[in-house]
Design a protein around this motif. Structure first.
Motif, mmCIF file in Angstrom:
data_model
loop_
_atom_site.group_PDB
_atom_site.id
_atom_site.type_symbol
_atom_site.label_atom_id
_atom_site.label_comp_id
_atom_site.label_asym_id
_atom_site.label_seq_id
_atom_site.Cartn_x
_atom_site.Cartn_y
_atom_site.Cartn_z
ATOM 1 N N ALA A 1 0.838 -1.200 0.000
ATOM 2 C CA ALA A 1 0.000 0.000 0.000
ATOM 3 C C ALA A 1 0.877 1.256 0.000
ATOM 4 C CB ALA A 1 -0.916 -0.014 1.227
ATOM 5 N N SER A 2 1.981 1.207 0.759
ATOM 6 C CA SER A 2 2.920 2.318 0.788
ATOM 7 C C SER A 2 3.555 2.518 -0.587
ATOM 8 C CB SER A 2 4.007 2.057 1.832
ATOM 9 O OG SER A 2 4.975 3.077 1.827
ATOM 10 N N TYR A 3 3.869 1.400 -1.273
ATOM 11 C CA TYR A 3 4.445 1.471 -2.628
ATOM 12 C C TYR A 3 3.486 2.183 -3.579
ATOM 13 C CZ TYR A 3 5.197 -0.306 -7.380
ATOM 14 O OH TYR A 3 5.333 -0.414 -8.740
ATOM 15 N N LEU A 4 2.206 1.819 -3.517
ATOM 16 C CA LEU A 4 1.217 2.460 -4.390
ATOM 17 C C LEU A 4 1.146 3.961 -4.116
ATOM 18 C CD1 LEU A 4 -1.695 -0.158 -4.207
ATOM 19 C CD2 LEU A 4 -0.043 0.135 -6.056
ATOM 20 N N ASN A 5 1.219 4.309 -2.845
ATOM 21 C CA ASN A 5 1.178 5.722 -2.454
ATOM 22 C C ASN A 5 2.405 6.470 -2.970
ATOM 23 O OD1 ASN A 5 0.209 8.053 -0.938
ATOM 24 N ND2 ASN A 5 1.882 7.621 0.490
ATOM 25 N N LEU A 6 3.583 5.849 -2.854
ATOM 26 C CA LEU A 6 4.817 6.485 -3.332
ATOM 27 C C LEU A 6 4.811 6.661 -4.837
ATOM 28 C CD1 LEU A 6 7.428 4.627 -1.082
ATOM 29 C CD2 LEU A 6 6.738 7.015 -0.919
ATOM 30 N N CYS A 7 4.283 5.674 -5.548
ATOM 31 C CA CYS A 7 4.165 5.802 -7.006
ATOM 32 C C CYS A 7 3.275 6.990 -7.357
ATOM 33 C CB CYS A 7 3.587 4.522 -7.607
ATOM 34 S SG CYS A 7 4.754 3.153 -7.678
ATOM 35 N N GLY A 8 2.181 7.172 -6.577
ATOM 36 C CA GLY A 8 1.290 8.304 -6.814
ATOM 37 C C GLY A 8 1.999 9.627 -6.594
ATOM 38 N N GLN A 9 2.820 9.697 -5.516
ATOM 39 C CA GLN A 9 3.555 10.935 -5.235
ATOM 40 C C GLN A 9 4.558 11.263 -6.340
ATOM 41 O OE1 GLN A 9 5.227 11.328 -1.239
ATOM 42 N NE2 GLN A 9 3.812 9.725 -0.515
ATOM 43 N N ALA A 10 5.149 10.185 -6.921
ATOM 44 C CA ALA A 10 6.168 10.387 -7.950
ATOM 45 C C ALA A 10 5.577 10.497 -9.349
ATOM 46 C CB ALA A 10 7.169 9.235 -7.912
ATOM 47 N N GLY A 11 4.262 10.297 -9.466
ATOM 48 C CA GLY A 11 3.630 10.353 -10.777
ATOM 49 C C GLY A 11 3.985 9.172 -11.663
ATOM 50 N N ILE A 12 4.226 8.007 -11.044
ATOM 51 C CA ILE A 12 4.632 6.798 -11.762
ATOM 52 C C ILE A 12 3.483 5.789 -11.737
ATOM 53 C CG2 ILE A 12 6.287 4.881 -11.845
ATOM 54 C CD1 ILE A 12 7.510 7.592 -12.415
ATOM 55 N N THR A 13 3.239 5.134 -12.851
ATOM 56 C CA THR A 13 2.210 4.091 -12.893
ATOM 57 C C THR A 13 2.725 2.865 -12.140
ATOM 58 O OG1 THR A 13 1.436 4.854 -15.043
ATOM 59 C CG2 THR A 13 0.772 2.614 -14.361
ATOM 60 N N PRO A 14 2.043 2.433 -11.085
ATOM 61 C CA PRO A 14 2.551 1.300 -10.289
ATOM 62 C C PRO A 14 2.277 -0.045 -10.947
ATOM 63 C CG PRO A 14 0.459 2.009 -9.397
ATOM 64 C CD PRO A 14 0.786 2.960 -10.532
ATOM 65 N N VAL A 15 3.022 -1.070 -10.522
ATOM 66 C CA VAL A 15 2.734 -2.447 -10.906
ATOM 67 C C VAL A 15 1.585 -2.945 -10.031
ATOM 68 C CG1 VAL A 15 3.598 -4.813 -10.906
ATOM 69 C CG2 VAL A 15 5.076 -2.939 -11.653
ATOM 70 N N GLN A 16 0.524 -3.406 -10.652
ATOM 71 C CA GLN A 16 -0.623 -3.914 -9.908
ATOM 72 C C GLN A 16 -0.402 -5.396 -9.603
ATOM 73 O OE1 GLN A 16 -3.023 -2.039 -8.761
ATOM 74 N NE2 GLN A 16 -2.307 -0.177 -9.805
ATOM 75 N N SER A 17 -0.468 -5.746 -8.340
ATOM 76 C CA SER A 17 -0.250 -7.131 -7.937
ATOM 77 C C SER A 17 -1.344 -7.580 -6.968
ATOM 78 C CB SER A 17 1.129 -7.292 -7.276
ATOM 79 O OG SER A 17 1.246 -8.583 -6.720
#
Length: 771
Positions: free
Chosen positions: A136-152
């Motif tokens: 969940a923290s990874y998804l949040n960090l991706c949002g802050q960085a404007g990066i599309t996260p890997v969905q798992s």
């Protein structure tokens, strides 16, 4: 004391290192340790048995030992014949306070088992909570960085999934709370009488076997959870965070949190491994070091050169749609090749019967096979140069998959998540073909011999001989890593891929979903499965992989002594669904003291134990031929192959064989198409699986030859020597063994008398003759 038939209580003594009981053997006695300690292990869990412990307590529910028991120092036990647990009362009354003494030891046994079980559950639950939180923290960090996260889905929904029946749960809680009581309270409880002690032991027996099995399942589950923390492929926290931190445009505050999380992941992985290994006495694969090295290497690269602005996140595991297009594009092969590949693949998919012998279907398979290896080679070389092994690439290189539409999604996901191949912690080295070609590419391994029995250097000499005037530049290219890999692919890979499939006439290297089970774990060939299969053979025929090597120890006055060195083979798993194994070469290159090379399909439809045993039989034959050279079939030079050839060549005139035995041997010769090596491999299989257990299946002559040259381990020899049909060959081997052992011990005495110290190699040679 209940009314039970009076029994004699025996006292037995064991020296340090002696086996008190072996896993799988029937429990015939109740044995209690009076003094000394022992170690109980089922291969995964180790329990310390202190004085008072009952040997085999955990297996009494089904009447067999569930663990191997080994004396860790000199041990004295008292035992009575076992019919039921009430027989233990005979020992209770052998001496003063024997009941309390015994129950104290038994409580310590049970406490260790319950502690392992409970701690595993705690670690699994904590790991799952940590994974979900950090994803969940990874998804949040991706949002802050404007990066599309890997969905798992796997990381987002990590669950412990731990279940016990109500009765099991109550008993586990009972033993947990009982263990928390002071020793004085426990002892006071058992002073109440035999009935309380026996009831406690009955409860132990009713649940211990299930707890042991549960511990093993939970250990595997814990390994799976560790894979979610730091594992292979992309679908784990470590890989996601490591890839994210390499992107240039992420803010510094995000990069700081990523660094802390990566450090925490590695530390957590190490702590869990240390807890499991040291505190719980469990066997688990140690992998933390490689993650720490990867983390530190990335941090160093970032410090020296900054982030990689061209770095992009790889596609997630569950996104392999359009696999063929991605592979063809990645290969950078020309448009005409891509069009041909698509066309022939579609024809192959449209076949009603993919094993058809129709001319058009055979042409399609042959053309698609040629195109497949060309695609494989292009993708492999590019992936090696870029150090890129994402899921799409691994599906091709490890399994031969080029089209995801030919598989059920669940099967494809299982294959993507499986990690077959190399495990440095295991003695037999097992590689996927991708890993094997990588070893050749980086120069760690030399190419295998081709089907003309030429190694790579011989092949080059022959090539240069037939191409007079070849330039130095061309010679240099021939010794380049790419040339060696191509040689391996065109010979070992292509040939063995067809052979181990078991479909010589209808083979095509493109993997389809037709032959796969829903449960891929049953078919996948892992390093652990291969090592287990080898161990089963070596537990019977201990000397099969030992070679004669020259040994010098000039400091102790030893020169030109021939000793034995165990050299285990390399096993390469090829990307197909197959039914056979292949012993490709018995040595590497020209030196005898080098590993042989075996091949297996990465997905196996047959019994791995049976296939491994047959391959080892082939190896036994071929290594003897190699060592004997031109005299391999000369009976004047006694050896396994020469005596066996003489036996097969003149069996019809052999007076030691009955007519029935001759008829049976003739049928085996026909079945083996006259191949002496194949006849031997079949008889060797019978030798290891049947004769070692005392089940007479071979004729007198074959049994004698195998007994002399393929000796059983010491425990089996001691059991069989009383049977007349085994006595002669075992005695012959024992005479030779004792003669060599006496010579070695005399040398050892001489070394010590002169103030010297034996080398490790010398001591290992003594151990060889003590086996």
């Amino acid at each position: 004391m209940s009314e039970t038939t009076e029994q004699i209580v025996e006292t037995k003594n064991y020296a340090k290192g002696d086996i008190l009981a072996k896993k799988g053997e029937p429990i015939q006695h109740i044995s209690i340790i009076i003094s000394g300690t022992a170690s109980a292990s089922d291969g995964h869990i180790t329990i310390k048995n202190v004085p008072g412990s009952i040997i085999g307590l955990f297996g009494m529910s089904n009447g067999t030992y569930l663990m191997d028991y080994t004396a860790t120092d000199d041990v004295v036990v008292k035992s009575v014949d076992y019919t039921n647990i009430e027989d233990i009362q005979h020992i209770f009354h052998e001496g003063k306070n024997y009941r309390q003494f015994t129950m104290n030891g038994s409580c310590r046994e049970m406490e260790q088992l319950v502690t392992v079980y409970n701690m595993e559950q705690v670690l699994i639950k904590q790991s799952c909570l940590y994974v979900k939180k950090k994803y969940a923290s990874y998804l949040n960090l991706c949002g802050q960085a404007g990066i599309t996260p890997v969905q798992s889905h796997k990381l987002q929904n990590a669950e412990a999934d731990l279940q016990n029946t109500v009765e099991e749960g109550e008993l586990i809680q009972y033993f947990t709370e009982f263990a928390s009581l002071s020793r004085e309270v426990q002892q006071a409880y058992f002073e109440g009488g035999d009935t309380l002690a026996v009831r406690y032991l009955r409860d132990c027996i009713s649940i211990a076997g299930g707890l042991l099995e549960g511990c093993e399942k939970q250990l595997r589950a814990l390994e799976d959870k560790l894979e979610l923390l730091c594992g292979g492929g992309l679908e784990n926290l470590f890989s996601l965070y490591l890839r994210l931190i390499k992107i240039r445009q992420i803010p510094e505050e995000v990069r700081k949190e990523l660094t802390e999380t990566l450090q925490g992941l590695v530390n957590l992985h190490e702590r869990i491994e240390q807890t499991v290994t040291n505190k719980l006495n469990l066997s688990i694969k140690e992998t933390s070091q490689q993650y720490r090295e990867s983390f530190e290497k990335t941090m160093k690269q970032l410090a020296e050169g900054g982030a990689d602005e061209n770095f992009h996140l790889e596609e997630p595991l569950d996104d392999v749609s359009g696999l063929l297009s991605k592979l063809l594009e990645y290969s950078e092969l020309e448009a005409g090749f891509r069009e041909d590949f698509r066309g022939y693949l579609q024809k192959y998919k449209d076949m009603k019967d993919r094993s058809s012998s129709d001319n058009e279907d055979r042409t399609t398979r042959k053309k698609l096979t040629d195109l497949f290896y060309e695609l494989y080679q292009a993708v492999f070389f590019k992936a090696e140069k870029e150090e890129c092994h994402n899921t799409c690439i691994r599906l091709l290189l490890d399994y031969g998959i080029v089209d995801e539409t030919m598989f059920k999604p669940s099967v494809l996901e299982s294959l993507a998540n499986c990690q077959p191949g190399f495990d440095s912690a295991l003695p037999v080295r097992v590689y996927t073909i991708r890993q094997w070609l990588h070893e050749i590419y980086i120069g760690e391994k030399e190419p295998s011999r081709n089907d003309f029995d030429q190694d790579y250097q011989e092949y080059l000499r022959e090539l240069n001989k037939n191409n007079v005037g070849i330039s130095e530049a061309e010679l240099e290219l021939q010794n380049a890593p790419e040339a060696k890999v191509k040689f391996e692919m065109e010979n070992f890979f292509a040939m063995n891929n067809r052979l181990v499939s078991g479909r010589l006439l209808s083979f095509c290297p493109v993997l389809t979903g037709e032959d796969l089970n829903e449960n891929i774990e049953d078919q996948i060939v892992t390093a652990h499965k291969v090592n287990q299969a080898f161990k089963k053979v070596l537990d019977v025929d201990f000397s099969v992989f030992y070679r004669d090597v020259m040994y010098d120890d000039r400091d102790n006055g030893i020169t030109n002594l021939v000793i034995h060195q165990e050299i285990l083979p390399d096993v390469v798993c090829l990307p197909n669904v197959g039914t056979l194994g292949r012993m490709w070469q018995e040595i590497s290159g020209k030196k005898r003291a080098t590993p042989g090379r075996f091949s297996l399909p990465v997905l196996l439809k047959d019994d791995i134990d049976k296939i491994t045993l047959h391959m080892i039989g082939n190896f036994r034959w071929e290594i003897c031929k190699r060592v004997q050279g031109n005299y391999w079939n000369d009976v004047s030079e006694p050896s396994l192959t020469s005596e066996f050839c003489d036996y097969l060549q003149f069996y019809k005139k052999n007076r030691d064989l009955s007519e029935k035995a001759k008829e049976k041997l003739g049928q085996l010769m026909t079945k083996s198409r006259g191949s002496y090596g194949e006849v031997f491999a079949n008889q060797y299989t019978t030798w290891v699986t049947g004769e070692s257990a005392g089940n007479v299946r071979l004729d007198k002559v074959a049994r004698y030859i195998l007994g002399c040259y393929c000796p059983f381990t010491k425990a089996i020899r001691e059991k069989l020597i009383e049977q007349p049909m085994f006595t002669e060959s075992i005695n012959r081997y024992e005479r030779e063994r004792k003669k060599h052992l006496k010579e070695l011990n005399n040398r050892r005495a001489g070394i010590r008398n002169c103030g010297g110290t034996e080398t490790e190699e010398f001591l290992q040679e003594i151990e060889f003759y003590e086996m």
